[in-house]
Write a protein that holds these residues in place. Sequence first.
Motif, PDB file in Angstrom:
ATOM      1  N   MET A 189       0.829  -1.204   0.000  1.00 22.88           N
ATOM      2  CA  MET A 189       0.000   0.000   0.000  1.00 22.88           C
ATOM      3  C   MET A 189       0.864   1.254   0.000  1.00 22.88           C
ATOM      4  O   MET A 189       0.546   2.242  -0.666  1.00 22.88           O
ATOM      5  N   SER A 190       1.976   1.218   0.739  1.00 22.77           N
ATOM      6  CA  SER A 190       2.835   2.401   0.839  1.00 22.77           C
ATOM      7  C   SER A 190       3.369   2.790  -0.536  1.00 22.77           C
ATOM      8  O   SER A 190       3.411   3.970  -0.898  1.00 22.77           O
ATOM      9  N   GLU A 191       3.744   1.783  -1.327  1.00 27.06           N
ATOM     10  CA  GLU A 191       4.266   2.021  -2.670  1.00 27.06           C
ATOM     11  C   GLU A 191       3.169   2.596  -3.573  1.00 27.06           C
ATOM     12  O   GLU A 191       3.380   3.564  -4.310  1.00 27.06           O
ATOM     13  N   MET A 192       1.987   1.980  -3.487  1.00 26.47           N
ATOM     14  CA  MET A 192       0.849   2.437  -4.284  1.00 26.47           C
ATOM     15  C   MET A 192       0.513   3.886  -4.015  1.00 26.47           C
ATOM     16  O   MET A 192       0.274   4.680  -4.913  1.00 26.47           O
ATOM     17  N   ALA A 193       0.464   4.230  -2.714  1.00 25.47           N
ATOM     18  CA  ALA A 193       0.032   5.568  -2.315  1.00 25.47           C
ATOM     19  C   ALA A 193       0.967   6.624  -2.910  1.00 25.47           C
ATOM     20  O   ALA A 193       0.542   7.729  -3.225  1.00 25.47           O
ATOM     21  N   LEU A 194       2.243   6.264  -3.081  1.00 26.77           N
ATOM     22  CA  LEU A 194       3.212   7.227  -3.601  1.00 26.77           C
ATOM     23  C   LEU A 194       3.221   7.304  -5.120  1.00 26.77           C
ATOM     24  O   LEU A 194       3.728   8.258  -5.695  1.00 26.77           O
ATOM     25  N   THR A 195       2.686   6.281  -5.779  1.00 27.64           N
ATOM     26  CA  THR A 195       2.864   6.203  -7.233  1.00 27.64           C
ATOM     27  C   THR A 195       1.565   6.283  -8.024  1.00 27.64           C
ATOM     28  O   THR A 195       1.520   6.932  -9.071  1.00 27.64           O
ATOM     29  N   ALA A 196       0.518   5.626  -7.543  1.00 27.51           N
ATOM     30  CA  ALA A 196      -0.692   5.486  -8.358  1.00 27.51           C
ATOM     31  C   ALA A 196      -1.668   6.649  -8.165  1.00 27.51           C
ATOM     32  O   ALA A 196      -1.715   7.261  -7.099  1.00 27.51           O
ATOM     33  N   ASP A 197      -2.422   6.957  -9.216  1.00 21.80           N
ATOM     34  CA  ASP A 197      -3.505   7.939  -9.127  1.00 21.80           C
ATOM     35  C   ASP A 197      -4.798   7.253  -8.709  1.00 21.80           C
ATOM     36  O   ASP A 197      -5.649   7.830  -8.049  1.00 21.80           O
ATOM     37  N   ARG A 198      -4.912   6.012  -9.158  1.00 22.40           N
ATOM     38  CA  ARG A 198      -6.155   5.280  -8.958  1.00 22.40           C
ATOM     39  C   ARG A 198      -5.774   3.856  -8.579  1.00 22.40           C
ATOM     40  O   ARG A 198      -4.833   3.296  -9.139  1.00 22.40           O
ATOM     41  N   ILE A 199      -6.469   3.303  -7.617  1.00 24.56           N
ATOM     42  CA  ILE A 199      -6.132   1.968  -7.131  1.00 24.56           C
ATOM     43  C   ILE A 199      -7.291   1.006  -7.346  1.00 24.56           C
ATOM     44  O   ILE A 199      -8.451   1.344  -7.083  1.00 24.56           O
ATOM     45  N   VAL A 200      -6.947  -0.145  -7.863  1.00 23.91           N
ATOM     46  CA  VAL A 200      -7.909  -1.235  -7.994  1.00 23.91           C
ATOM     47  C   VAL A 200      -7.475  -2.280  -6.975  1.00 23.91           C
ATOM     48  O   VAL A 200      -6.391  -2.844  -7.095  1.00 23.91           O
ATOM     49  N   ILE A 201      -8.286  -2.476  -5.948  1.00 22.88           N
ATOM     50  CA  ILE A 201      -7.926  -3.440  -4.912  1.00 22.88           C
ATOM     51  C   ILE A 201      -8.463  -4.811  -5.307  1.00 22.88           C
ATOM     52  O   ILE A 201      -9.653  -4.964  -5.606  1.00 22.88           O
ATOM     53  N   MET A 202      -7.539  -5.787  -5.367  1.00 29.07           N
ATOM     54  CA  MET A 202      -7.905  -7.142  -5.793  1.00 29.07           C
ATOM     55  C   MET A 202      -7.732  -8.137  -4.664  1.00 29.07           C
ATOM     56  O   MET A 202      -6.828  -8.013  -3.850  1.00 29.07           O
ATOM     57  N   GLY A 203      -8.609  -9.127  -4.647  1.00 32.63           N
ATOM     58  CA  GLY A 203      -8.501 -10.231  -3.696  1.00 32.63           C
ATOM     59  C   GLY A 203      -9.171 -11.445  -4.285  1.00 32.63           C
ATOM     60  O   GLY A 203     -10.268 -11.336  -4.827  1.00 32.63           O
ATOM     61  N   ARG A 204      -8.502 -12.587  -4.243  1.00 33.62           N
ATOM     62  CA  ARG A 204      -9.037 -13.838  -4.796  1.00 33.62           C
ATOM     63  C   ARG A 204      -9.607 -13.668  -6.200  1.00 33.62           C
ATOM     64  O   ARG A 204     -10.702 -14.158  -6.504  1.00 33.62           O
ATOM     65  N   GLY A 205      -8.887 -12.922  -7.016  1.00 34.85           N
ATOM     66  CA  GLY A 205      -9.280 -12.782  -8.420  1.00 34.85           C
ATOM     67  C   GLY A 205     -10.359 -11.761  -8.681  1.00 34.85           C
ATOM     68  O   GLY A 205     -10.697 -11.484  -9.828  1.00 34.85           O
ATOM     69  N   LYS A 206     -10.912 -11.198  -7.608  1.00 32.02           N
ATOM     70  CA  LYS A 206     -12.017 -10.245  -7.785  1.00 32.02           C
ATOM     71  C   LYS A 206     -11.573  -8.812  -7.539  1.00 32.02           C
ATOM     72  O   LYS A 206     -10.643  -8.559  -6.789  1.00 32.02           O
ATOM     73  N   LEU A 207     -12.313  -7.900  -8.163  1.00 37.20           N
ATOM     74  CA  LEU A 207     -12.144  -6.487  -7.863  1.00 37.20           C
ATOM     75  C   LEU A 207     -12.930  -6.211  -6.581  1.00 37.20           C
ATOM     76  O   LEU A 207     -14.142  -6.375  -6.547  1.00 37.20           O
ATOM     77  N   ILE A 208     -12.214  -5.815  -5.528  1.00 36.28           N
ATOM     78  CA  ILE A 208     -12.861  -5.578  -4.240  1.00 36.28           C
ATOM     79  C   ILE A 208     -13.290  -4.128  -4.113  1.00 36.28           C
ATOM     80  O   ILE A 208     -14.358  -3.820  -3.603  1.00 36.28           O
ATOM     81  N   ALA A 209     -12.445  -3.226  -4.576  1.00 37.02           N
ATOM     82  CA  ALA A 209     -12.768  -1.800  -4.506  1.00 37.02           C
ATOM     83  C   ALA A 209     -11.916  -1.062  -5.504  1.00 37.02           C
ATOM     84  O   ALA A 209     -10.869  -1.546  -5.946  1.00 37.02           O
ATOM     85  N   GLU A 210     -12.388   0.130  -5.851  1.00 36.35           N
ATOM     86  CA  GLU A 210     -11.695   0.924  -6.842  1.00 36.35           C
ATOM     87  C   GLU A 210     -11.837   2.371  -6.391  1.00 36.35           C
ATOM     88  O   GLU A 210     -12.944   2.810  -6.092  1.00 36.35           O
ATOM     89  N   ALA A 211     -10.735   3.074  -6.287  1.00 37.75           N
ATOM     90  CA  ALA A 211     -10.817   4.452  -5.789  1.00 37.75           C
ATOM     91  C   ALA A 211      -9.587   5.230  -6.203  1.00 37.75           C
ATOM     92  O   ALA A 211      -8.533   4.645  -6.502  1.00 37.75           O
TER      93      ALA A 211
END
Length: 220
Positions: A189-211
Amino acid sequence: DDVIRLHHLTKRYGDTLAVDDLSFTVEPGHVTGFLGPNGAGKSTTMRLILGLDTPTSGEALVNGRPYTTLRRPMAQVGALLDAGAVHGGRTAYHHLLCLARTNDIGERRVAEVLDLVGLTGVARRRVGGFSLGMRQRLGIAAALLGDPRVLMFDEPVNGLDPDGVRWIRDLMRSLAAEGRTVLLSSHLMSEMALTADRIVIMGRGKLIAEATIQELTTRY
Ligand code: ADP
Ligand code: ADP
């Protein structure tokens, strides 16, 4: 254009649903991050986008077409997947030259990308003796070779020292600022927060959240 579009993308390996009905679009001009624990399906999704595996159902499209039907694919999509998998007997230069030749890319571009990733000094050394960080840089050089509009980086900071981590982060930001489509996967998460504009959270092959990062940091 310059988009990656997933439409009910699904991949099953035996009893494992590695990717489970994934639908979304990765837009240009941003860094989009796949965030999720090991086994969440991030790499499989990237492999499906690159046509290295075939979906069980659904589809992954690059500029409206499956990767395997693209003309001059490396000029459209570049990817850093498993950097450790590079054939160790070749020199860095030879590895990139082979890729350039099979993709109608001029030899001058090989020297350019080696310079971009800081490997010019070791270009004539065999990849077998490279550290993981050097292999990551070589993988990034391969991704950049065709000057593609769409770039995918699977766990790109693996093996890099802090300077290398800052360097790859700046590279991804500047590629997005040029209007390219950048897809990044990480379990950090720390890496994502510094680099990405938009995050797609994945778990067990599914899209859990997108923000967006802003939404994540203000809502949660
Ligand atoms: P991530 O990149 O998020 O760590 P992966 O896409 O590598 O996740 O893996 C998702 C799931 O699919 C895991 O359970 C993994 O064991 C399984 N898997 C991935 N590739 C294969 C394969 N070639 N054969 C069998 N199972 C696989
Ligand atoms: P192999 O060693 O299995 O023959 P190559 O490394 O020559 O595979 O690559 C085969 C094809 O895969 C390339 O011509 C290109 O279309 C695609 N490819 C390889 N590496 C990349 C990359 N980094 N980014 C995007 N496409 C790639």
